[in-house]
Design an enzyme around this catalytic site. Structure first.
Site, PDB file in Angstrom:
ATOM      1  N   ARG A 259      -9.074   1.182   6.569  1.00  0.00           N
ATOM      2  CA  ARG A 259      -8.575   0.491   5.384  1.00  0.00           C
ATOM      3  C   ARG A 259      -9.740   0.199   4.443  1.00  0.00           C
ATOM      4  O   ARG A 259     -10.858  -0.058   4.881  1.00  0.00           O
ATOM      5  CB  ARG A 259      -7.892  -0.836   5.759  1.00  0.00           C
ATOM      6  CG  ARG A 259      -6.611  -0.673   6.584  1.00  0.00           C
ATOM      7  CD  ARG A 259      -5.512  -0.025   5.764  1.00  0.00           C
ATOM      8  NE  ARG A 259      -4.238   0.029   6.454  1.00  0.00           N
ATOM      9  CZ  ARG A 259      -3.831   1.047   7.204  1.00  0.00           C
ATOM     10  NH1 ARG A 259      -4.631   2.086   7.392  1.00  0.00           N
ATOM     11  NH2 ARG A 259      -2.656   1.029   7.779  1.00  0.00           N
TER      12      ARG A 259
ATOM     13  N   ARG B 188      -7.815   2.642  12.652  1.00  0.00           N
ATOM     14  CA  ARG B 188      -7.084   2.176  11.460  1.00  0.00           C
ATOM     15  C   ARG B 188      -8.101   1.973  10.335  1.00  0.00           C
ATOM     16  O   ARG B 188      -8.844   0.990  10.313  1.00  0.00           O
ATOM     17  CB  ARG B 188      -6.360   0.869  11.772  1.00  0.00           C
ATOM     18  CG  ARG B 188      -5.453   0.339  10.650  1.00  0.00           C
ATOM     19  CD  ARG B 188      -4.907  -1.024  11.050  1.00  0.00           C
ATOM     20  NE  ARG B 188      -3.961  -1.564  10.105  1.00  0.00           N
ATOM     21  CZ  ARG B 188      -2.647  -1.334  10.124  1.00  0.00           C
ATOM     22  NH1 ARG B 188      -2.135  -0.541  11.051  1.00  0.00           N
ATOM     23  NH2 ARG B 188      -1.839  -1.888   9.240  1.00  0.00           N
TER      24      ARG B 188
ATOM     25  N   CYS C 192       0.794  -1.219   0.000  1.00  0.00           N
ATOM     26  CA  CYS C 192       0.000   0.000   0.000  1.00  0.00           C
ATOM     27  C   CYS C 192       0.825   1.268   0.000  1.00  0.00           C
ATOM     28  O   CYS C 192       0.281   2.364  -0.126  1.00  0.00           O
ATOM     29  CB  CYS C 192      -0.930   0.007   1.212  1.00  0.00           C
ATOM     30  SG  CYS C 192      -0.050   0.000   2.792  1.00  0.00           S
TER      31      CYS C 192
ATOM     32  N   GLU D 106      -7.261  -5.887   0.483  1.00  0.00           N
ATOM     33  CA  GLU D 106      -7.185  -4.791   1.458  1.00  0.00           C
ATOM     34  C   GLU D 106      -6.119  -3.792   1.037  1.00  0.00           C
ATOM     35  O   GLU D 106      -5.090  -4.158   0.474  1.00  0.00           O
ATOM     36  CB  GLU D 106      -6.868  -5.376   2.836  1.00  0.00           C
ATOM     37  CG  GLU D 106      -6.705  -4.370   3.952  1.00  0.00           C
ATOM     38  CD  GLU D 106      -5.252  -4.071   4.291  1.00  0.00           C
ATOM     39  OE1 GLU D 106      -5.005  -3.364   5.292  1.00  0.00           O
ATOM     40  OE2 GLU D 106      -4.348  -4.535   3.554  1.00  0.00           O
TER      41      GLU D 106
END
Length: 307
Positions: free
Chosen positions: A165, A163, A81, A119
């Site tokens: 995502r 967090r 990512c 993800e």
């Protein structure tokens, strides 16, 4: 029914543990089986293989050939990512790490798994004014996948960590739909307070009670932690918590394991630096469990329709 799973960019097994903890293994006679994984970081590999013995590592994703892989029903992976994150240079497909998505697409074209669960960071949605994400959706559509996606926050799934995502779920030969992410998303949102059993986690309990909100403290050598909305966020760099009177301390590796939903000691046997890095790069296992609980229902429904 055995649901065969192939994992890419597997890290320390966050997807795998999340799936293992899901209702796939107990509901609708569906048994998940991990038939292979792909990882190149030597420390992550050692941690992964300690918990998932006997599973073949197919190594570098760019070198994997579809005809060398066993057949599988689900492809999962948190593809690198950095190329899409705010912290990185955001070069997207101009960065070789960004192009690794095309290795996922290439393998899907060759193996045709029924489902995809991917993800990435939230910044993927806005990169290049949304063009990068549009490219990903177009590639998956061209391969025959109906896709749904949503940004999920770990703090809504039982860990005190902010967090966010994006999760992308694809259905081969399906049609546009919102199944996993309808209403409030996959799974039921839960209190962010954890059952903390050790004194070294006292601060996590303080955070979930609302102390020190809105502050950000960094340590240049490890995980970063953002304190906001009754939750701390776990990043790829080491973080410190402010306890009181401006005194700060670093998170312990065990605390980081708990923030990501791993059992205590999942990464033990390695230096703290290695543990911080591999945990910061992992997915939050609780979110994966919730996603696969919802996917279990979808699979059962499709089996009933097919019957």
């Amino acid at each position: 029914m055995t649901l065969k799973i192939f994992s890419m960019f597997s890290g320390i097994g966050g997807f795998e543990l999340g799936i293992q903890n899901s209702t796939l293994k107990t509901r609708h006679h569906t048994k998940p089986e991990l038939v292979g994984y792909s990882e190149i970081d030597k420390y992550a590999i050692q941690i992964f293989e300690k918990h998932f013995e006997g599973v073949k590592n197919f190594g570098d994703a760019t070198q994997i050939r579809g005809d060398e892989l066993p057949d599988f029903d689900v492809l999962v992976g948190g593809f690198p990512c950095q190329a899409f994150s705010i912290a990185g240079k955001r070069e997207g497909f101009g960065d070789t790490r960004g192009t690794l998505f095309f290795d996922i697409a290439r393998i899907c074209a060759e193996k045709r798994p029924k489902y995809l669960v991917l993800e990435n960071v939230r910044g993927l949605l806005s990169h290049d004014e949304g063009k990068t994400f549009q490219t990903i959706l177009r590639v998956l559509a061209d391969l025959g996948y109906a896709v749904e996606w949503q940004v999920l926050n770990s703090k809504d799934f039982g860990v005190p960590q902010n967090r966010q995502r994006i999760f992308i779920v694809g259905y081969l030969g399906g049609f546009p739909r919102r199944i996993l992410f309808s209403n409030e998303g996959a799974g039921t949102k839960s209190d962010t307070d954890l059952t903390l059993q050790k004194e070294d986690c006292r601060l996590l309990k303080e955070l979930t009670q609302g102390k020190s909100q809105g502050e950000r403290v960094y340590d240049p050598s490890g995980l970063s932690v953002t304190l906001a909305s009754q939750a701390g966020g776990l990043g790829a760099k080491t973080g410190l918590y402010q306890v009181e009177n401006h005194r700060i301390r670093r998170l312990t590796p065990v605390e980081c394991e708990r923030l990501q939903g791993f059992p205590d000691g999942w990464t033990e046997g390695f230096s703290d630096t290695r543990r911080y890095k591999t945990l910061g790069n992992a997915v939050t296992t609780n979110v994966i469990t919730a996603l696969f609980n919802a996917l279990a229902e979808t699979i059962a429904l499709e089996e009933e329709i097919a019957a």
